[in-house]
Design an enzyme around this catalytic site. Structure first.
Site, mmCIF file in Angstrom:
data_model
loop_
_atom_site.group_PDB
_atom_site.id
_atom_site.type_symbol
_atom_site.label_atom_id
_atom_site.label_comp_id
_atom_site.label_asym_id
_atom_site.label_seq_id
_atom_site.Cartn_x
_atom_site.Cartn_y
_atom_site.Cartn_z
ATOM 1 N N CYS A 113 0.818 -1.222 0.000
ATOM 2 C CA CYS A 113 0.000 0.000 0.000
ATOM 3 C C CYS A 113 0.850 1.269 0.000
ATOM 4 O O CYS A 113 0.377 2.335 -0.378
ATOM 5 C CB CYS A 113 -0.934 0.017 1.206
ATOM 6 S SG CYS A 113 -2.097 -1.351 1.198
ATOM 7 N N HIS A 254 -3.328 7.201 3.983
ATOM 8 C CA HIS A 254 -3.693 6.013 3.209
ATOM 9 C C HIS A 254 -5.164 5.688 3.493
ATOM 10 O O HIS A 254 -5.594 5.605 4.642
ATOM 11 C CB HIS A 254 -2.780 4.856 3.613
ATOM 12 C CG HIS A 254 -3.185 3.538 3.063
ATOM 13 N ND1 HIS A 254 -3.586 3.368 1.752
ATOM 14 C CD2 HIS A 254 -3.276 2.308 3.647
ATOM 15 C CE1 HIS A 254 -3.898 2.103 1.557
ATOM 16 N NE2 HIS A 254 -3.717 1.437 2.691
ATOM 17 N N ASN A 284 -10.188 0.280 0.137
ATOM 18 C CA ASN A 284 -8.725 0.396 0.163
ATOM 19 C C ASN A 284 -8.187 -0.084 -1.186
ATOM 20 O O ASN A 284 -8.243 -1.271 -1.489
ATOM 21 C CB ASN A 284 -8.201 -0.464 1.321
ATOM 22 C CG ASN A 284 -6.698 -0.438 1.447
ATOM 23 O OD1 ASN A 284 -5.993 0.056 0.567
ATOM 24 N ND2 ASN A 284 -6.195 -0.987 2.546
HETATM 25 O O1 UT7 Z 1 -3.553 -1.222 4.100
HETATM 26 C C1 UT7 Z 1 -3.786 -1.829 5.342
HETATM 27 C C2 UT7 Z 1 -4.810 -2.896 5.108
HETATM 28 N N1 UT7 Z 1 -5.428 -3.423 6.262
HETATM 29 C C3 UT7 Z 1 -6.398 -2.817 6.969
HETATM 30 O O2 UT7 Z 1 -6.748 -1.696 6.788
HETATM 31 C C4 UT7 Z 1 -7.063 -3.657 8.034
HETATM 32 C C5 UT7 Z 1 -7.130 -2.978 9.351
HETATM 33 N N2 UT7 Z 1 -8.100 -3.641 10.204
HETATM 34 C C6 UT7 Z 1 -9.418 -3.352 10.166
HETATM 35 O O3 UT7 Z 1 -9.836 -2.507 9.422
HETATM 36 C C7 UT7 Z 1 -10.325 -4.053 11.142
HETATM 37 O O4 UT7 Z 1 -9.558 -4.849 12.019
HETATM 38 C C8 UT7 Z 1 -11.412 -4.921 10.453
HETATM 39 C C9 UT7 Z 1 -12.404 -4.013 9.745
HETATM 40 C C10 UT7 Z 1 -10.760 -5.877 9.452
HETATM 41 C C11 UT7 Z 1 -12.166 -5.735 11.497
HETATM 42 O O5 UT7 Z 1 -12.728 -4.864 12.458
HETATM 43 P P1 UT7 Z 1 -12.636 -5.223 13.995
HETATM 44 O O6 UT7 Z 1 -13.343 -4.176 14.729
HETATM 45 O O7 UT7 Z 1 -11.177 -5.441 14.321
HETATM 46 O O8 UT7 Z 1 -13.471 -6.566 14.066
HETATM 47 P P2 UT7 Z 1 -13.027 -7.981 14.607
HETATM 48 O O9 UT7 Z 1 -12.000 -8.580 13.687
HETATM 49 O O10 UT7 Z 1 -12.705 -7.878 16.045
HETATM 50 O O11 UT7 Z 1 -14.366 -8.791 14.462
HETATM 51 C C12 UT7 Z 1 -15.484 -8.500 15.282
HETATM 52 C C13 UT7 Z 1 -16.586 -9.452 14.884
HETATM 53 C C14 UT7 Z 1 -16.142 -10.892 14.789
HETATM 54 O O12 UT7 Z 1 -17.228 -11.702 15.247
HETATM 55 P P3 UT7 Z 1 -17.222 -12.309 16.740
HETATM 56 O O13 UT7 Z 1 -15.985 -13.157 16.793
HETATM 57 O O14 UT7 Z 1 -17.167 -11.143 17.660
HETATM 58 O O15 UT7 Z 1 -18.500 -13.071 16.780
HETATM 59 C C15 UT7 Z 1 -15.958 -11.137 13.324
HETATM 60 O O16 UT7 Z 1 -16.142 -12.475 12.963
HETATM 61 O O17 UT7 Z 1 -17.055 -9.100 13.587
HETATM 62 C C16 UT7 Z 1 -17.058 -10.265 12.750
HETATM 63 N N3 UT7 Z 1 -16.811 -9.861 11.384
HETATM 64 C C17 UT7 Z 1 -17.807 -9.469 10.557
HETATM 65 N N4 UT7 Z 1 -19.124 -9.365 10.750
HETATM 66 C C18 UT7 Z 1 -19.854 -8.915 9.698
HETATM 67 C C19 UT7 Z 1 -15.643 -9.783 10.717
HETATM 68 N N5 UT7 Z 1 -15.857 -9.350 9.471
HETATM 69 C C20 UT7 Z 1 -17.177 -9.146 9.352
HETATM 70 C C21 UT7 Z 1 -17.992 -8.700 8.290
HETATM 71 N N6 UT7 Z 1 -19.319 -8.594 8.518
HETATM 72 N N7 UT7 Z 1 -17.506 -8.358 7.086
#
Ligand code: UT7
Length: 327
Positions: A113, A254, A284
């Site tokens: 990125c 970014h 992104n």
């Molecule tokens: O250029 C750099 C590229 N990378 C990034 O920008 C990624 C940076 N990270 C993020 O943006 C965030 O960590 C995410 C958006 C990927 C995830 O957000 P989060 O607040 O860290 O969520 P989480 O991973 O803690 O997940 C919370 C819950 C989980 O369910 P449980 O275990 O609490 O039941 C996930 O399974 O949300 C669930 N989940 C979803 N639910 C609905 C994960 N993805 C999704 C989804 N829709 N797409």
């Protein structure tokens, strides 16, 4: 020593829109979750047969037109991409052929990125020393081809697109690259990687079964690292020029996630109105995120003569950085 100026910019987004609602038809997800966790509402996806160099070509034609130059004026083309069209040759070669930029030296750089800011920094060195005169830097990505569409925590984040800038020696004090700052920490590479596709992992049915040829990410860890790294790189850029965030007129981070951008702004005490965001429309776009945002900010009139622009970038590797530009 010469100074480097931005002669022109251009961007290109494929016309096909993939909304959060569309994703909710194929994955266990919904618009409310995606918008609240990422700020993303929709992203663009390439048409059948549309390639990484096709996107870069469209963006680069616009950048050249903006700079009032032709492809034959280019001494070099640097393409930043993590989704190269082929393993051999470079996407820059394919772009050179499409543009018919007959005098240009070409190569790809792989800084995920952060590739565009790395590319801009490289071009800046060639131009400042007088080794090259006109350099096109393109960030172009077909992320849709390297995503695991069964992994809802990752595939919802990314989109396809390209942005380009033509850089050259400055004749006035306008649009000057004041500094670029590049950093890395390879010890954390496992947090965001495509394990197969290089020479380390052979192509076997197991690889495809596990999705090891696709993007794998520990979202939570990447989230934390992105905020810390971009905030720190921004602070260092400001310190070098004895500036504070109050001196900044526009901040382009970014475009990964609106929550990441909000958190960086909070750390830097940067008012919301100074931050440029288009992640809601495109998601992104990795190496294309900064040049697309820069081009849109310019075309929307967000930068006027004399303004101070701060850019911050972060991506797999990890590789990150910042840039200060006097408009
Ligand atoms: O250029 C750099 C590229 N990378 C990034 O920008 C990624 C940076 N990270 C993020 O943006 C965030 O960590 C995410 C958006 C990927 C995830 O957000 P989060 O607040 O860290 O969520 P989480 O991973 O803690 O997940 C919370 C819950 C989980 O369910 P449980 O275990 O609490 O039941 C996930 O399974 O949300 C669930 N989940 C979803 N639910 C609905 C994960 N993805 C999704 C989804 N829709 N797409």
């Amino acid at each position: 020593m010469k100074k480097t100026t931005i002669l022109g910019t251009g961007s290109y987004l494929p016309s096909k829109v993939l909304t959060n609602h569309d994703l909710s038809q194929i994955l266990d997800t919904n618009d409310e979750w995606i918008v609240s966790r990422t700020g993303i509402r929709e992203r663009r996806i390439v048409a059948e047969g549309q390639t990484c160099s096709d996107l870069a070509y469209e963006a680069s034609l616009k950048a050249l037109e903006d700079a009032a130059l032709t492809p034959n004026d280019l001494d070099m083309i640097i393409v930043a991409t993590l989704t190269p069209e082929k393993r051999l040759p470079s996407t820059a070669c394919l772009l050179q052929d499409k543009l018919q930029a007959k005098k240009a030296a070409v190569y790809d750089i792989d800084a995920a990125c952060s590739g565009f800011v790395y590319g801009m920094s490289i071009a800046d060195q060639y131009i400042k020393t007088g080794a090259m005169n006109r350099i096109l830097v393109a960030g172009t990505e077909v992320m849709s081809k390297v995503l695991n569409w069964k992994d809802r925590s990752t595939c919802i984040l990314f989109g396809d697109g390209a942005g380009s800038a033509v850089l050259g020696p400055a004749k006035t004090e306008e649009k000057i690259i004041l500094s670029t700052h590049l950093f890395s920490n390879g010890s954390l590479y496992k947090l965001l990687e495509m394990p197969a596709g290089g020479t380390a992992m052979e192509w076997t049915p197991d690889v495809f079964e596990r999705g090891d040829h696709l993007v794998k990410m520990d979202g939570k860890q990447v989230f934390r690292q992105a905020i810390e790294s971009m905030a720190e790189a921004s602070r260092l850029a400001l310190e070098k020029f004895h500036k504070t965030i109050d001196d900044i007129d526009l901040f382009i981070p970014h475009q990964a996630n609106s929550r990441i951008m909000d958190a960086i702004a909070k750390r830097l005490k940067c008012p919301e109105e100074k931050i440029f965001m288009n992640v809601d429309k495109y998601g992104n776009t990795s190496g294309a995120s900064i040049p697309i945002a820069l081009d849109e900010a310019i075309k929307q009139g967000r930068l006027k003569k004399g303004d101070l622009l701060l850019i911050a970038t972060f991506g797999a590797g990890f590789a990150w950085g910042s840039a200060l530009i006097r408009w």
